[in-house]
Motif scaffolding. Sequence first.
Motif, PDB file in Angstrom:
ATOM      1  N   CYS A 135      -7.901  34.641  -6.848  1.00 50.24           N
ATOM      2  CA  CYS A 135      -6.996  34.103  -5.842  1.00 50.24           C
ATOM      3  C   CYS A 135      -7.794  33.471  -4.704  1.00 50.24           C
ATOM      4  CB  CYS A 135      -6.115  35.235  -5.332  1.00 50.24           C
ATOM      5  SG  CYS A 135      -4.576  34.645  -4.665  1.00 50.24           S
ATOM      6  N   VAL A 138      -3.600  31.208  -3.505  1.00 49.34           N
ATOM      7  CA  VAL A 138      -3.154  30.742  -4.820  1.00 49.34           C
ATOM      8  C   VAL A 138      -4.100  31.283  -5.877  1.00 49.34           C
ATOM      9  CG1 VAL A 138      -1.942  28.659  -4.084  1.00 49.34           C
ATOM     10  CG2 VAL A 138      -4.364  28.530  -4.579  1.00 49.34           C
ATOM     11  N   CYS A 148      -5.200  30.567  -9.530  1.00 46.62           N
ATOM     12  CA  CYS A 148      -5.156  29.450 -10.472  1.00 46.62           C
ATOM     13  C   CYS A 148      -6.106  29.700 -11.630  1.00 46.62           C
ATOM     14  CB  CYS A 148      -5.572  28.156  -9.771  1.00 46.62           C
ATOM     15  SG  CYS A 148      -4.579  27.741  -8.332  1.00 46.62           S
ATOM     16  N   LYS A 149      -5.852  28.973 -12.705  1.00 44.67           N
ATOM     17  CA  LYS A 149      -6.747  29.052 -13.856  1.00 44.67           C
ATOM     18  C   LYS A 149      -6.833  27.685 -14.514  1.00 44.67           C
ATOM     19  CE  LYS A 149      -7.768  31.335 -18.141  1.00 44.67           C
ATOM     20  NZ  LYS A 149      -7.743  32.569 -18.859  1.00 44.67           N
ATOM     21  N   PHE A 174      -4.362  22.752 -15.744  1.00 44.94           N
ATOM     22  CA  PHE A 174      -4.638  23.586 -14.582  1.00 44.94           C
ATOM     23  C   PHE A 174      -3.354  24.330 -14.231  1.00 44.94           C
ATOM     24  CE2 PHE A 174      -5.425  24.496 -10.092  1.00 44.94           C
ATOM     25  CZ  PHE A 174      -6.723  24.970 -10.151  1.00 44.94           C
ATOM     26  N   GLU A 175      -3.397  25.644 -14.290  1.00 47.34           N
ATOM     27  CA  GLU A 175      -2.208  26.467 -14.085  1.00 47.34           C
ATOM     28  C   GLU A 175      -2.250  27.181 -12.743  1.00 47.34           C
ATOM     29  OE1 GLU A 175       0.089  30.234 -16.196  1.00 47.34           O
ATOM     30  OE2 GLU A 175      -1.965  29.751 -16.778  1.00 47.34           O
ATOM     31  N   VAL A 176      -1.159  27.082 -11.999  1.00 51.21           N
ATOM     32  CA  VAL A 176      -0.965  27.900 -10.807  1.00 51.21           C
ATOM     33  C   VAL A 176      -0.248  29.156 -11.284  1.00 51.21           C
ATOM     34  CG1 VAL A 176       0.073  28.076  -8.523  1.00 51.21           C
ATOM     35  CG2 VAL A 176      -0.808  25.870  -9.322  1.00 51.21           C
ATOM     36  N   THR A 205       1.498  32.214  -6.226  1.00 55.79           N
ATOM     37  CA  THR A 205       1.279  31.816  -4.833  1.00 55.79           C
ATOM     38  C   THR A 205       1.774  32.956  -3.962  1.00 55.79           C
ATOM     39  OG1 THR A 205       1.762  29.531  -5.450  1.00 55.79           O
ATOM     40  CG2 THR A 205       1.738  30.042  -3.105  1.00 55.79           C
ATOM     41  N   LEU A 221      -3.398  20.696  -4.750  1.00 52.70           N
ATOM     42  CA  LEU A 221      -3.524  21.258  -6.095  1.00 52.70           C
ATOM     43  C   LEU A 221      -3.759  20.163  -7.132  1.00 52.70           C
ATOM     44  CD1 LEU A 221      -0.844  24.046  -5.891  1.00 52.70           C
ATOM     45  CD2 LEU A 221      -3.274  24.388  -6.390  1.00 52.70           C
ATOM     46  N   ALA A 252      -7.001  20.230  -9.354  1.00 54.42           N
ATOM     47  CA  ALA A 252      -6.917  20.190 -10.825  1.00 54.42           C
ATOM     48  C   ALA A 252      -7.857  19.122 -11.371  1.00 54.42           C
ATOM     49  CB  ALA A 252      -5.479  19.914 -11.266  1.00 54.42           C
ATOM     50  N   LEU A 267      -1.232  19.420 -14.490  1.00 55.97           N
ATOM     51  CA  LEU A 267      -1.036  20.480 -13.504  1.00 55.97           C
ATOM     52  C   LEU A 267       0.240  21.236 -13.840  1.00 55.97           C
ATOM     53  CD1 LEU A 267      -1.676  21.948 -10.825  1.00 55.97           C
ATOM     54  CD2 LEU A 267      -0.388  20.146  -9.656  1.00 55.97           C
ATOM     55  N   ASP A 289       2.387  23.673 -12.228  1.00 51.12           N
ATOM     56  CA  ASP A 289       2.633  24.285 -10.923  1.00 51.12           C
ATOM     57  C   ASP A 289       4.020  24.918 -10.812  1.00 51.12           C
ATOM     58  OD1 ASP A 289       4.158  21.993 -10.807  1.00 51.12           O
ATOM     59  OD2 ASP A 289       3.407  21.332  -8.865  1.00 51.12           O
TER      60      ASP A 289
END
Length: 139
Positions: free
Chosen positions: A61, A74, A76-77, A85-87, A90, A109, A113, A121, A123
């Motif tokens: 995070c 956030v 993310c990965k 790119f994954e959120v 949050t 973001l 990404a 993305l 999100d």
Amino acid sequence: MDAYVDSAALQSAPASREEVTILSPFDNLVIHRDRLSALFGFDYRIECYTAAPKRAFGYFCLPVLFGDRLVARVDCKAHRGEARFEVISTHWEAAADRNEVLPHLASELERFAGFNGCATLDDAALRKRAGRPRALQRG
């Protein structure tokens, strides 16, 4: 020793740009946790070394800076094999105005990404909605 200052500059408040920056967990602002908590009331710890059941915010995070305030975190990965790119989640600070920050965070973001080599993305978790990941516009 003589010192020279612009006394008018000392009388005015510093300009704060209303933009979002996703910080590294090793950024000088956040690395000294006691100072961060004392000055900003923001308790931060990178949780990748914490057992999964004990994590409060997520594996990696990252703090979110908006102007001169820490407003969110956030998790993310980057799924590099999929260029996605994954959120994951949050977490907003209590004093954060989500409606003010969200458009800026969404733009950051997208940039982040791309920085991570991802063309898509995901999100949905940011916007609390279901849906397919969106392709990023390159330009």
